[in-house]
Design a protein around this motif. Structure first.
Motif, mmCIF file in Angstrom:
data_model
loop_
_atom_site.group_PDB
_atom_site.id
_atom_site.type_symbol
_atom_site.label_atom_id
_atom_site.label_comp_id
_atom_site.label_asym_id
_atom_site.label_seq_id
_atom_site.Cartn_x
_atom_site.Cartn_y
_atom_site.Cartn_z
ATOM 1 N N ARG A 192 0.839 -1.218 0.000
ATOM 2 C CA ARG A 192 0.000 0.000 0.000
ATOM 3 C C ARG A 192 0.866 1.257 0.000
ATOM 4 O O ARG A 192 0.640 2.202 -0.735
ATOM 5 C CB ARG A 192 -0.906 0.016 1.235
ATOM 6 N N ARG A 193 1.917 1.228 0.852
ATOM 7 C CA ARG A 193 2.819 2.387 0.966
ATOM 8 C C ARG A 193 3.518 2.647 -0.361
ATOM 9 O O ARG A 193 3.682 3.781 -0.785
ATOM 10 C CB ARG A 193 3.845 2.035 2.045
ATOM 11 N N PHE A 194 3.899 1.572 -1.022
ATOM 12 C CA PHE A 194 4.623 1.640 -2.303
ATOM 13 C C PHE A 194 3.725 2.344 -3.341
ATOM 14 O O PHE A 194 4.139 3.278 -4.034
ATOM 15 C CB PHE A 194 4.950 0.199 -2.734
ATOM 16 N N GLY A 195 2.449 1.908 -3.412
ATOM 17 C CA GLY A 195 1.513 2.520 -4.356
ATOM 18 C C GLY A 195 1.265 3.983 -4.027
ATOM 19 O O GLY A 195 1.216 4.841 -4.918
ATOM 20 N N ALA A 196 1.153 4.274 -2.722
ATOM 21 C CA ALA A 196 0.855 5.651 -2.307
ATOM 22 C C ALA A 196 2.021 6.585 -2.599
ATOM 23 O O ALA A 196 1.850 7.808 -2.642
ATOM 24 C CB ALA A 196 0.528 5.671 -0.817
ATOM 25 N N ALA A 197 3.206 6.028 -2.811
ATOM 26 C CA ALA A 197 4.389 6.864 -3.075
ATOM 27 C C ALA A 197 4.514 7.228 -4.562
ATOM 28 O O ALA A 197 5.513 7.810 -4.980
ATOM 29 C CB ALA A 197 5.650 6.145 -2.598
ATOM 30 N N GLY A 198 3.507 6.891 -5.369
ATOM 31 C CA GLY A 198 3.527 7.319 -6.776
ATOM 32 C C GLY A 198 4.034 6.258 -7.742
ATOM 33 O O GLY A 198 4.565 6.580 -8.805
ATOM 34 N N PHE A 199 3.877 4.993 -7.361
ATOM 35 C CA PHE A 199 4.282 3.878 -8.235
ATOM 36 C C PHE A 199 3.053 3.047 -8.603
ATOM 37 O O PHE A 199 2.158 2.864 -7.780
ATOM 38 C CB PHE A 199 5.260 2.946 -7.518
ATOM 39 N N ALA A 200 3.026 2.539 -9.845
ATOM 40 C CA ALA A 200 2.029 1.530 -10.225
ATOM 41 C C ALA A 200 2.642 0.174 -9.886
ATOM 42 O O ALA A 200 3.639 -0.239 -10.495
ATOM 43 C CB ALA A 200 1.736 1.624 -11.720
ATOM 44 N N VAL A 201 2.051 -0.515 -8.904
ATOM 45 C CA VAL A 201 2.719 -1.679 -8.291
ATOM 46 C C VAL A 201 2.068 -2.993 -8.708
ATOM 47 O O VAL A 201 0.846 -3.105 -8.747
ATOM 48 C CB VAL A 201 2.653 -1.566 -6.744
ATOM 49 N N ARG A 202 2.896 -3.985 -9.037
ATOM 50 C CA ARG A 202 2.384 -5.355 -9.174
ATOM 51 C C ARG A 202 3.225 -6.248 -8.271
ATOM 52 O O ARG A 202 4.385 -5.924 -7.955
ATOM 53 C CB ARG A 202 2.390 -5.826 -10.632
ATOM 54 N N GLU A 203 2.605 -7.370 -7.861
ATOM 55 C CA GLU A 203 3.272 -8.290 -6.929
ATOM 56 C C GLU A 203 3.453 -9.643 -7.587
ATOM 57 O O GLU A 203 2.539 -10.129 -8.260
ATOM 58 C CB GLU A 203 2.414 -8.435 -5.662
ATOM 59 N N VAL A 204 4.615 -10.232 -7.401
ATOM 60 C CA VAL A 204 4.903 -11.544 -7.976
ATOM 61 C C VAL A 204 5.346 -12.470 -6.841
ATOM 62 O O VAL A 204 6.085 -12.042 -5.953
ATOM 63 C CB VAL A 204 6.062 -11.417 -9.010
ATOM 64 N N VAL A 205 4.874 -13.728 -6.882
ATOM 65 C CA VAL A 205 5.382 -14.731 -5.943
ATOM 66 C C VAL A 205 6.468 -15.508 -6.673
ATOM 67 O O VAL A 205 6.250 -16.003 -7.784
ATOM 68 C CB VAL A 205 4.261 -15.691 -5.484
ATOM 69 N N ALA A 206 7.652 -15.586 -6.094
ATOM 70 C CA ALA A 206 8.772 -16.290 -6.738
ATOM 71 C C ALA A 206 9.281 -17.365 -5.787
ATOM 72 O O ALA A 206 9.454 -17.111 -4.588
ATOM 73 C CB ALA A 206 9.885 -15.301 -7.070
ATOM 74 N N ARG A 207 9.544 -18.564 -6.304
ATOM 75 C CA ARG A 207 9.968 -19.673 -5.458
ATOM 76 C C ARG A 207 11.479 -19.654 -5.265
ATOM 77 O O ARG A 207 12.249 -19.373 -6.196
ATOM 78 C CB ARG A 207 9.552 -21.006 -6.090
ATOM 79 N N ALA A 208 11.901 -19.961 -4.054
ATOM 80 C CA ALA A 208 13.326 -19.905 -3.700
ATOM 81 C C ALA A 208 14.184 -20.791 -4.605
ATOM 82 O O ALA A 208 15.317 -20.453 -4.933
ATOM 83 C CB ALA A 208 13.513 -20.310 -2.245
ATOM 84 N N ARG A 209 13.618 -21.969 -4.984
ATOM 85 C CA ARG A 209 14.397 -22.896 -5.820
ATOM 86 C C ARG A 209 13.876 -22.932 -7.240
ATOM 87 O O ARG A 209 13.960 -23.949 -7.925
ATOM 88 C CB ARG A 209 14.402 -24.286 -5.187
ATOM 89 N N GLY A 210 13.312 -21.798 -7.692
ATOM 90 C CA GLY A 210 12.823 -21.686 -9.064
ATOM 91 C C GLY A 210 11.806 -22.768 -9.349
ATOM 92 O O GLY A 210 10.871 -22.977 -8.568
ATOM 93 N N GLY A 211 11.984 -23.500 -10.478
ATOM 94 C CA GLY A 211 11.047 -24.546 -10.882
ATOM 95 C C GLY A 211 10.970 -25.674 -9.863
ATOM 96 O O GLY A 211 9.986 -26.419 -9.808
ATOM 97 N N ALA A 212 11.991 -25.822 -9.023
ATOM 98 C CA ALA A 212 12.011 -26.917 -8.052
ATOM 99 C C ALA A 212 11.244 -26.567 -6.779
ATOM 100 O O ALA A 212 11.225 -27.348 -5.828
ATOM 101 C CB ALA A 212 13.452 -27.273 -7.707
#
Ligand SMILES: C[S@@+](CC[C@H](N)C(=O)[O-])C[C@H]1O[C@@H](n2cnc3c(N)ncnc32)[C@H](O)[C@@H]1O
Length: 226
Positions: A192-212
């Motif tokens: 929320r803070r990130f968006g309020a600071a004037g950025f268009a924000v998207r969120e991604v979930v990334a796995r620590a071991r990539g495909g594994a």
């Protein structure tokens, strides 16, 4: 079963803990003496995703000017170089001189020795100070200096994620530039803070071991509006 051996250690700059470099066969680990493991050479999927997602769709990928904080095992840097053109420049701000030396020595092979790439400039210091010293300069800033906005191991890094820190990052970016932030944990408040600071924000979930698989880390990418 091979045993872990400590191969080097160094004081954390401006902190009261020590950074330690450990090895077990071909596996490496950077640990805080009191704070546990910071990085392990077997898990780098989300570190690479930070660069891939942060640079995705960047208009100026051939000539881009990118700031990365910090170096770690060099995977974010290596992934950024892979996605950028030959006339791009990547500055890496890394607080610890020991981490830089380890990346030139025993850790160099882990991410393909990215510090040897002619497009890279290394700055031994605080990425926050580097951001504060620049205006309208970066096409992308990729931040992975801590456990994320809600899991700090270094108190000074708080200032990167608060309202004033996000404003400084916005000013340091070119119009259309992006700030990408890695985190071990979800943080609706930070998003929320990130968006309020004037950025268009998207969120991604990334796995620590990539495909594994592995732990689910978060990456927020904020594009600076005009
Ligand atoms: C989790 S690691 C980064 C991992 C990296 N993304 C990779 O691909 O391996 C965090 C790094 O940030 C550095 N660091 C912590 N605070 C910093 C700061 N304020 N400025 C620059 N580097 C910092 C640490 O010394 C450590 O090397």
């Amino acid at each position: 079963m091979q045993r872990w051996e400590r191969i080097d250690q160094a004081q954390v700059p401006d902190g009261d803990d020590r950074l330690e470099l450990w090895r077990r066969g071909d596996e490496f680990s950077i640990r805080l003496q009191r704070g546990g493991e910071l990085m392990n050479s077997r898990a780098f999927g989300s570190e690479r995703a930070l660069a891939a997602e942060g640079l995705r769709g960047l208009d100026a990928a051939t000539t881009a000017c990118v700031l990365i904080g910090g170096l770690g095992l060099g995977h974010t840097l290596a992934a950024a170089l892979a996605g950028l053109g030959l006339r791009a420049t990547v500055e890496v701000a890394e607080l610890s001189a020991a981490v830089i030396a380890w990346n030139r020595g025993p850790l160099a092979h882990l991410a393909g020795a990215p510090l040897n790439d002619a497009r890279v400039v290394v700055h031994n210091g605080d990425v926050g100070a580097r951001i504060a010293a620049t205006q309208g300069r970066w096409d992308a800033i990729l931040l992975d200096v801590d456990n994320g906005p809600d899991g700090l191991s270094r108190a000074g890094n708080d200032a990167l994620y608060d309202d004033a820190g996000l404003r400084r990052a916005r000013q340091a970016l070119r119009s259309g530039g992006r700030l990408a932030v890695w985190s071990a944990h979800p943080s609706p408040a930070f998003r929320r803070r990130f968006g309020a600071a004037g950025f268009a924000v998207r969120e991604v979930v990334a796995r620590a071991r990539g495909g594994a698989g592995g732990a689910r880390h978060r990456i927020w990418i904020g594009v600076r509006g005009a």
